[in-house]
Write a protein that holds these residues in place. Sequence first.
Motif, PDB file in Angstrom:
ATOM      1  N   HIS A 295      24.978 -24.711  54.045  1.00  0.00           N
ATOM      2  CA  HIS A 295      25.224 -23.122  53.528  1.00  0.00           C
ATOM      3  C   HIS A 295      24.229 -22.134  53.672  1.00  0.00           C
ATOM      4  CE1 HIS A 295      23.908 -25.580  50.020  1.00  0.00           C
ATOM      5  NE2 HIS A 295      23.308 -24.267  49.542  1.00  0.00           N
ATOM      6  N   LEU A 296      24.215 -21.051  53.628  1.00  0.00           N
ATOM      7  CA  LEU A 296      23.132 -20.100  53.649  1.00  0.00           C
ATOM      8  C   LEU A 296      23.108 -19.047  52.696  1.00  0.00           C
ATOM      9  CD1 LEU A 296      21.811 -19.607  57.281  1.00  0.00           C
ATOM     10  CD2 LEU A 296      20.369 -20.243  55.245  1.00  0.00           C
ATOM     11  N   CYS A 297      24.284 -18.425  52.643  1.00  0.00           N
ATOM     12  CA  CYS A 297      24.721 -16.968  51.786  1.00  0.00           C
ATOM     13  C   CYS A 297      25.254 -17.583  50.584  1.00  0.00           C
ATOM     14  CB  CYS A 297      25.520 -16.179  52.488  1.00  0.00           C
ATOM     15  SG  CYS A 297      27.174 -16.475  52.466  1.00  0.00           S
ATOM     16  N   ALA A 298      25.384 -18.645  50.139  1.00  0.00           N
ATOM     17  CA  ALA A 298      25.752 -19.038  49.057  1.00  0.00           C
ATOM     18  C   ALA A 298      24.783 -19.375  47.999  1.00  0.00           C
ATOM     19  CB  ALA A 298      26.791 -20.299  48.957  1.00  0.00           C
TER      20      ALA A 298
ATOM     21  N   GLY B 243      30.833 -15.304  51.428  1.00  0.00           N
ATOM     22  CA  GLY B 243      31.587 -15.882  52.571  1.00  0.00           C
ATOM     23  C   GLY B 243      31.148 -15.061  53.810  1.00  0.00           C
ATOM     24  N   SER B 244      30.094 -14.945  54.084  1.00  0.00           N
ATOM     25  CA  SER B 244      29.889 -14.080  55.242  1.00  0.00           C
ATOM     26  C   SER B 244      28.923 -14.963  56.517  1.00  0.00           C
ATOM     27  CB  SER B 244      28.556 -12.805  55.158  1.00  0.00           C
ATOM     28  OG  SER B 244      27.531 -13.385  54.561  1.00  0.00           O
ATOM     29  N   CYS B 245      28.046 -16.045  56.008  1.00  0.00           N
ATOM     30  CA  CYS B 245      27.493 -16.639  57.144  1.00  0.00           C
ATOM     31  C   CYS B 245      28.404 -17.776  57.785  1.00  0.00           C
ATOM     32  CB  CYS B 245      26.035 -17.345  56.550  1.00  0.00           C
ATOM     33  SG  CYS B 245      26.368 -18.817  55.657  1.00  0.00           S
ATOM     34  N   LYS B 246      29.359 -18.363  57.293  1.00  0.00           N
ATOM     35  CA  LYS B 246      30.228 -19.225  57.890  1.00  0.00           C
ATOM     36  C   LYS B 246      29.540 -20.558  57.964  1.00  0.00           C
ATOM     37  CE  LYS B 246      33.338 -16.320  57.692  1.00  0.00           C
ATOM     38  NZ  LYS B 246      33.807 -16.288  56.522  1.00  0.00           N
ATOM     39  N   LEU B 247      28.282 -20.953  57.531  1.00  0.00           N
ATOM     40  CA  LEU B 247      27.571 -22.063  58.009  1.00  0.00           C
ATOM     41  C   LEU B 247      28.391 -23.293  56.984  1.00  0.00           C
ATOM     42  CD1 LEU B 247      24.944 -23.128  59.121  1.00  0.00           C
ATOM     43  CD2 LEU B 247      25.296 -20.849  59.179  1.00  0.00           C
ATOM     44  N   CYS B 248      29.109 -22.843  56.011  1.00  0.00           N
ATOM     45  CA  CYS B 248      29.911 -23.893  55.182  1.00  0.00           C
ATOM     46  C   CYS B 248      31.184 -23.988  55.625  1.00  0.00           C
ATOM     47  CB  CYS B 248      30.103 -23.150  53.723  1.00  0.00           C
ATOM     48  SG  CYS B 248      30.802 -21.923  53.475  1.00  0.00           S
TER      49      CYS B 248
ATOM     50  N   SER C 234      35.854 -21.070  54.615  1.00  0.00           N
ATOM     51  CA  SER C 234      34.575 -21.294  53.903  1.00  0.00           C
ATOM     52  C   SER C 234      34.617 -22.051  52.701  1.00  0.00           C
ATOM     53  CB  SER C 234      34.097 -19.955  54.057  1.00  0.00           C
ATOM     54  OG  SER C 234      34.076 -19.298  55.048  1.00  0.00           O
TER      55      SER C 234
ATOM     56  N   CYS D  36      32.539 -22.058  50.257  1.00  0.00           N
ATOM     57  CA  CYS D  36      31.855 -21.479  49.275  1.00  0.00           C
ATOM     58  C   CYS D  36      32.652 -20.259  48.846  1.00  0.00           C
ATOM     59  CB  CYS D  36      30.609 -20.433  49.849  1.00  0.00           C
ATOM     60  SG  CYS D  36      30.989 -19.037  50.850  1.00  0.00           S
TER      61      CYS D  36
END
Length: 239
Positions: A36-39, A47-52, A62, A64
């Motif tokens: 995760h990055l934006c959480a 819920g913007s980076c979508k890494l999760c 997502s 997060c």
Amino acid sequence: MTDIPNTFNLDGERIHFEPGETILQAALKAGHFIPHLCANPEFTPHGSCKLCLVVVNNRSGSACVMKALPGLEVQSDTPDLNHRRRTLLQMLFVEGNHFCPGCEKSGNCKLQALAYDLEMFNDHFTHFFQPREVDASHPDFFLDRNRCINCELCVRASREVDGKNVFGIAGRSLEAHIVVNSPTGLLGDSTFAKTDRAAEVCPVGALLPKEVGFRKPIGARLYDSAPISQTPTAVKEEV
Ligand code: SF4
Ligand code: FES
């Protein structure tokens, strides 16, 4: 797997959750890492980076922002999801100007740590080399937009904890960039202070304190000792 109240299944492990928690919050609390990055559990999910990105009962979403529910079947650590995360990271690297060897945040940077952990061996895409402004007007902090990933953690921390609304995002797509709420648009003319929560949340090296360069040597930093997937989530980012 038999349903047990307030548990779900994540990559074959049973995870307990408190009602209202997201899948990411419950997983991290249980020591099961989801990239995760934006959480940050302290702030409203973005819920913007979508890494999760995870697959929940055969549908992707997502972690997060998705609430944990009893009996969910969640997949996270799969070759397909990790491949998609690597692609997202590669896009972030070419969209900004990230020169890790010369960055004060190297070793404490979540973007860099995730790239190592997910075995991103090259950038794959062509770099944009976008012109990005550096704001060194504040006596205690500088804002280097070259490294900003638009995660809005500083935006949320300033609004939700500091009650100041110092930061915001303007523009869309490649033009999206962090802006400062002050008469001149400069950080030095804003109400931002080094004691703000917003001063401690940047996961990359975009918001950094002055006068403390390389306080902890390279090699002895948070993600130097263990991969991010084995490092408990640092709520306060280390500089
Ligand atoms: Fe996120 Fe840091 Fe950019 Fe703020 S300055 S949006 S915390 S990357
Ligand atoms: Fe979930 Fe960024 S951590 S979308």
